[in-house]
Design a protein around this motif. Structure first.
Motif, PDB file in Angstrom:
ATOM      1  N   UNK A 145      26.977  36.320  65.371  1.00 22.45           N
ATOM      2  CA  UNK A 145      26.739  35.380  64.502  1.00 22.45           C
ATOM      3  C   UNK A 145      27.552  34.389  64.217  1.00 22.45           C
ATOM      4  N   UNK A 146      27.303  33.171  64.367  1.00 27.32           N
ATOM      5  CA  UNK A 146      27.979  32.060  63.946  1.00 27.32           C
ATOM      6  C   UNK A 146      27.451  31.211  62.756  1.00 27.32           C
ATOM      7  N   UNK A 147      28.499  30.800  61.924  1.00 30.94           N
ATOM      8  CA  UNK A 147      28.010  30.094  60.437  1.00 30.94           C
ATOM      9  C   UNK A 147      28.446  28.618  60.990  1.00 30.94           C
ATOM     10  N   UNK A 148      27.769  27.639  60.423  1.00 28.70           N
ATOM     11  CA  UNK A 148      28.224  26.202  60.544  1.00 28.70           C
ATOM     12  C   UNK A 148      28.337  25.859  59.169  1.00 28.70           C
ATOM     13  N   UNK A 149      29.644  25.393  58.683  1.00 28.76           N
ATOM     14  CA  UNK A 149      29.692  25.113  57.216  1.00 28.76           C
ATOM     15  C   UNK A 149      30.199  23.815  56.908  1.00 28.76           C
ATOM     16  N   UNK A 150      29.906  23.416  55.985  1.00 33.08           N
ATOM     17  CA  UNK A 150      30.706  21.807  55.582  1.00 33.08           C
ATOM     18  C   UNK A 150      32.022  21.851  55.746  1.00 33.08           C
ATOM     19  N   UNK A 151      32.657  20.776  56.035  1.00 31.07           N
ATOM     20  CA  UNK A 151      33.949  20.760  56.188  1.00 31.07           C
ATOM     21  C   UNK A 151      34.753  20.917  54.778  1.00 31.07           C
ATOM     22  N   UNK A 152      33.925  20.581  53.660  1.00 33.09           N
ATOM     23  CA  UNK A 152      34.762  20.672  52.425  1.00 33.09           C
ATOM     24  C   UNK A 152      34.795  22.055  51.849  1.00 33.09           C
ATOM     25  N   UNK A 153      34.418  23.245  52.708  1.00 31.06           N
ATOM     26  CA  UNK A 153      34.289  24.180  52.007  1.00 31.06           C
ATOM     27  C   UNK A 153      35.712  25.082  52.389  1.00 31.06           C
ATOM     28  N   UNK A 154      35.965  26.203  51.582  1.00 25.83           N
ATOM     29  CA  UNK A 154      37.097  26.899  51.661  1.00 25.83           C
ATOM     30  C   UNK A 154      36.884  28.174  52.229  1.00 25.83           C
ATOM     31  N   UNK A 155      37.384  28.415  53.521  1.00 25.87           N
ATOM     32  CA  UNK A 155      37.349  29.588  54.262  1.00 25.87           C
ATOM     33  C   UNK A 155      38.165  30.724  53.744  1.00 25.87           C
ATOM     34  N   UNK A 156      37.344  31.775  53.399  1.00 25.24           N
ATOM     35  CA  UNK A 156      37.988  33.054  52.417  1.00 25.24           C
ATOM     36  C   UNK A 156      38.373  34.088  53.382  1.00 25.24           C
ATOM     37  N   UNK A 157      38.183  34.219  54.688  1.00 26.13           N
ATOM     38  CA  UNK A 157      38.526  35.192  55.617  1.00 26.13           C
ATOM     39  C   UNK A 157      39.455  34.906  56.835  1.00 26.13           C
ATOM     40  N   UNK A 158      39.877  35.846  57.377  1.00 21.74           N
ATOM     41  CA  UNK A 158      40.972  35.448  58.521  1.00 21.74           C
ATOM     42  C   UNK A 158      40.441  36.120  59.641  1.00 21.74           C
ATOM     43  N   UNK A 159      41.157  35.639  60.830  1.00 14.24           N
ATOM     44  CA  UNK A 159      40.557  36.020  62.141  1.00 14.24           C
ATOM     45  C   UNK A 159      41.004  37.434  62.315  1.00 14.24           C
ATOM     46  N   UNK A 160      40.008  38.350  63.047  1.00 11.21           N
ATOM     47  CA  UNK A 160      40.016  39.726  63.060  1.00 11.21           C
ATOM     48  C   UNK A 160      39.654  40.448  61.859  1.00 11.21           C
ATOM     49  N   UNK A 161      39.440  39.729  60.850  1.00 15.32           N
ATOM     50  CA  UNK A 161      39.095  40.574  59.604  1.00 15.32           C
ATOM     51  C   UNK A 161      37.877  41.349  59.787  1.00 15.32           C
TER      52      UNK A 161
END
Length: 221
Positions: A188-204
């Motif tokens: 599943x891909x999420x497409x989020x606004x550019x001004x959001x803060x990503x709270x996860x990391x790769x491989x999490x």
């Protein structure tokens, strides 16, 4: 608790397994072979049951966060040009589900469904870069009154042969609510606004309707 999309498969598998176990009991003389056949049949039933499990997850809607829509592992975090609906740059977060993960898709945010479309396509492995645009998939966009539109895409993988999508345009949905199902290994891909803060990391590893994927800055920040 099992997902309704698995009811027919579970019932069919159950009767097949019972038939195999009984046939082995009455017609296979070698003890080791009889037991092996019966054990393998029971393992098949257990695998089907665990695949279609649907654990209840109570969610208190949080309008400042995007929750994980599925269980799995984060395999992509990047800025992309989303060409199907938004036709602009978005932050993409992709979650890969193995056959061992819960495959229920849940709404990542509360809002109104403004777009829901199915696309037939290929069955490339789900982590392939082109799977997002070439595989069988559904794209759904939700409008949130506070933060605008957020999209997600269910993508079939090499094993997944059916995507179930419950989102209907104009429908009001709640964060954590059942949004669909993807059978056997997918993404599943999420497409989020550019001004959001990503709270996860790769491989999490993330848990659907539990793990925060992104949060949003207040408009007056």
């Amino acid at each position: 608790m099992f997902h309704k999309e698995g009811q027919k498969i579970i019932i069919t598998t159950f009767f097949i397994v019972v038939a195999i176990v009984l046939a082995a009991h009455f017609y296979v003389d070698l003890a080791w072979l009889r037991i092996s056949i019966q054990v393998l049949a029971l393992i098949l039933l257990i695998l089907i049951l665990q695949f279609f499990r649907n654990p209840k997850r109570l969610v208190t809607p949080n309008f400042d966060e995007v929750l994980a829509p599925v269980d799995g592992k984060v395999v992509v975090i990047e800025e992309v040009e989303e060409s199907e609906y938004f036709k602009d740059k978005r932050k993409q977060v992709s979650i890969f589900m193995s056959p061992l993960n819960v495959h229920v898709t849940r709404y990542a945010v509360s809002g109104t469904v403004t777009y829901s479309k199915y696309h037939p396509g290929k069955y490339l492995v789900a982590w392939h870069p082109k799977s997002s645009t070439e595989n069988e998939r559904t794209t759904v966009v939700l409008h949130t009154p506070k933060f605008g539109e957020i999209g997600y895409r269910q993508i079939a993988g090499a094993l997944a042969r059916r995507i179930v999508n419950y989102a209907e345009e104009g429908e009001q949905v709640a964060q954590g609510q059942d949004a669909g199902f993807i059978k056997f290994g997918s993404r599943v891909d999420l497409f989020l606004p550019l001004d959001c803060d990503i709270a996860v990391k790769l491989n999490q590893k993330v848990v659907g309707a539990k793990t925060c994927i992104a949060s949003f800055r207040k408009q007056d920040d």
